[in-house]
Motif scaffolding. Structure first.
Motif, mmCIF file in Angstrom:
data_model
loop_
_atom_site.group_PDB
_atom_site.id
_atom_site.type_symbol
_atom_site.label_atom_id
_atom_site.label_comp_id
_atom_site.label_asym_id
_atom_site.label_seq_id
_atom_site.Cartn_x
_atom_site.Cartn_y
_atom_site.Cartn_z
ATOM 1 N N ALA A 125 0.826 -1.209 0.000
ATOM 2 C CA ALA A 125 0.000 0.000 0.000
ATOM 3 C C ALA A 125 0.860 1.259 0.000
ATOM 4 N N LEU A 126 1.877 1.287 0.839
ATOM 5 C CA LEU A 126 2.714 2.480 0.951
ATOM 6 C C LEU A 126 3.626 2.661 -0.261
ATOM 7 N N LYS A 127 3.987 1.560 -0.905
ATOM 8 C CA LYS A 127 4.807 1.638 -2.117
ATOM 9 C C LYS A 127 4.087 2.441 -3.199
ATOM 10 N N LEU A 128 2.760 2.311 -3.285
ATOM 11 C CA LEU A 128 1.980 3.066 -4.261
ATOM 12 C C LEU A 128 2.084 4.568 -4.035
ATOM 13 N N LEU A 129 2.402 4.966 -2.813
ATOM 14 C CA LEU A 129 2.515 6.383 -2.452
ATOM 15 C C LEU A 129 3.981 6.841 -2.380
ATOM 16 N N ASP A 130 4.896 6.001 -2.838
ATOM 17 C CA ASP A 130 6.338 6.281 -2.782
ATOM 18 C C ASP A 130 6.840 6.478 -1.359
ATOM 19 N N ILE A 131 6.283 5.714 -0.436
ATOM 20 C CA ILE A 131 6.728 5.726 0.959
ATOM 21 C C ILE A 131 7.349 4.365 1.248
ATOM 22 N N ARG A 132 8.619 4.367 1.620
ATOM 23 C CA ARG A 132 9.347 3.121 1.869
ATOM 24 C C ARG A 132 9.095 2.607 3.284
ATOM 25 N N VAL A 133 8.894 1.312 3.399
ATOM 26 C CA VAL A 133 8.825 0.660 4.706
ATOM 27 C C VAL A 133 10.222 0.093 4.956
ATOM 28 N N LEU A 134 10.922 0.668 5.920
ATOM 29 C CA LEU A 134 12.300 0.263 6.201
ATOM 30 C C LEU A 134 12.376 -0.964 7.094
ATOM 31 N N ASP A 135 11.392 -1.123 7.973
ATOM 32 C CA ASP A 135 11.443 -2.234 8.923
ATOM 33 C C ASP A 135 10.092 -2.371 9.611
ATOM 34 N N HIS A 136 9.910 -3.501 10.236
ATOM 35 C CA HIS A 136 8.804 -3.741 11.161
ATOM 36 C C HIS A 136 9.445 -4.414 12.364
ATOM 37 N N VAL A 137 9.361 -3.774 13.508
ATOM 38 C CA VAL A 137 9.989 -4.276 14.730
ATOM 39 C C VAL A 137 8.903 -4.769 15.680
ATOM 40 N N VAL A 138 9.039 -6.026 16.105
ATOM 41 C CA VAL A 138 8.133 -6.593 17.088
ATOM 42 C C VAL A 138 8.841 -6.530 18.438
ATOM 43 N N VAL A 139 8.170 -5.913 19.404
ATOM 44 C CA VAL A 139 8.758 -5.681 20.723
ATOM 45 C C VAL A 139 8.146 -6.640 21.728
ATOM 46 N N GLY A 140 9.007 -7.355 22.420
ATOM 47 C CA GLY A 140 8.612 -8.212 23.531
ATOM 48 C C GLY A 140 9.676 -8.060 24.600
ATOM 49 N N SER A 141 10.084 -9.148 25.208
ATOM 50 C CA SER A 141 11.199 -9.056 26.155
ATOM 51 C C SER A 141 12.490 -8.751 25.407
ATOM 52 N N GLU A 142 12.503 -9.016 24.114
ATOM 53 C CA GLU A 142 13.555 -8.587 23.192
ATOM 54 C C GLU A 142 12.841 -8.038 21.961
ATOM 55 N N CYS A 143 13.588 -7.601 20.978
ATOM 56 C CA CYS A 143 12.977 -7.061 19.756
ATOM 57 C C CYS A 143 13.400 -7.885 18.555
ATOM 58 N N VAL A 144 12.465 -8.080 17.648
ATOM 59 C CA VAL A 144 12.744 -8.781 16.398
ATOM 60 C C VAL A 144 12.518 -7.810 15.251
ATOM 61 N N SER A 145 13.541 -7.666 14.408
ATOM 62 C CA SER A 145 13.499 -6.782 13.249
ATOM 63 C C SER A 145 13.234 -7.605 11.990
ATOM 64 N N PHE A 146 12.167 -7.256 11.259
ATOM 65 C CA PHE A 146 11.891 -7.928 9.994
ATOM 66 C C PHE A 146 13.055 -7.702 9.018
ATOM 67 N N ALA A 147 13.617 -6.499 8.996
ATOM 68 C CA ALA A 147 14.706 -6.194 8.065
ATOM 69 C C ALA A 147 15.931 -7.063 8.363
ATOM 70 N N GLU A 148 16.279 -7.217 9.626
ATOM 71 C CA GLU A 148 17.428 -8.045 9.988
ATOM 72 C C GLU A 148 17.222 -9.510 9.617
#
Length: 154
Positions: free
Chosen positions: A127-150
């Motif tokens: 959806a955001l790509k259609l608007l020329d907005i880049r999604v750099l990452d999605h971070v899930v936060v719990g007792s630690e963090c998981v980065s989709f990009a990593e």
């Protein structure tokens, strides 16, 4: 001689985390923005790790990945939140963002992304790509963090 007593009320845990996040954001703006996943994870952990219910938030960034604003857009229950790509797009356009970093917490403390997390991320990227907005990452936060990009998921 007059005595001046300063009375302060104790800060809540949420207020302490919020202040820590503000200080990190200020430091990262000076250093090199939110281009380092470790910086992003520290900031988002301060913002979201203490939440008792699921919160979906977005970091809106300019072309140099400097923080324009942090917004908590959706609130759910202890294990889910409904996310609407249209509302994320509207908020990104209002902020005049060139890029975003998505984030949400898992109140259970287990930060492993679910299939639903992966599916909504894919929808938001499209959806955001259609608007020329880049999604750099999605971070899930719990007792630690998981980065989709990593993990190569974005």
């Amino acid at each position: 001689m007059q005595n001046h007593y300063v009375t302060t009320t104790p800060l809540t845990a949420s207020q302490v985390f919020e202040k820590a996040a503000e200080l990190l954001a200020t430091q990262y703006q000076r250093e090199c923005s939110f281009t380092k996943p470790e910086h992003t994870k520290q900031y988002l952990s301060m913002k979201l790790a203490h939440q008792e219910r699921e919160v979906f938030a977005v970091l809106f960034l300019d072309n140099q990945h400097q923080l324009i604003s942090y917004q908590e857009l959706f609130f759910g229950t202890v294990n889910s939140a409904s996310i609407y790509p249209r509302e994320v797009a509207k908020a990104a356009l209002r902020a005049n963002a060139a890029a975003v970093i998505l984030s949400h917490n898992h109140p259970s403390g287990i930060a492993e992304p679910s299939q639903a997390d992966k599916a909504i991320t894919s929808k938001l990227v499209d959806a955001l790509k259609l608007l020329d907005i880049r999604v750099l990452d999605h971070v899930v936060v719990g007792s630690e963090c998981v980065s989709f990009a990593e993990r190569g998921l974005i």
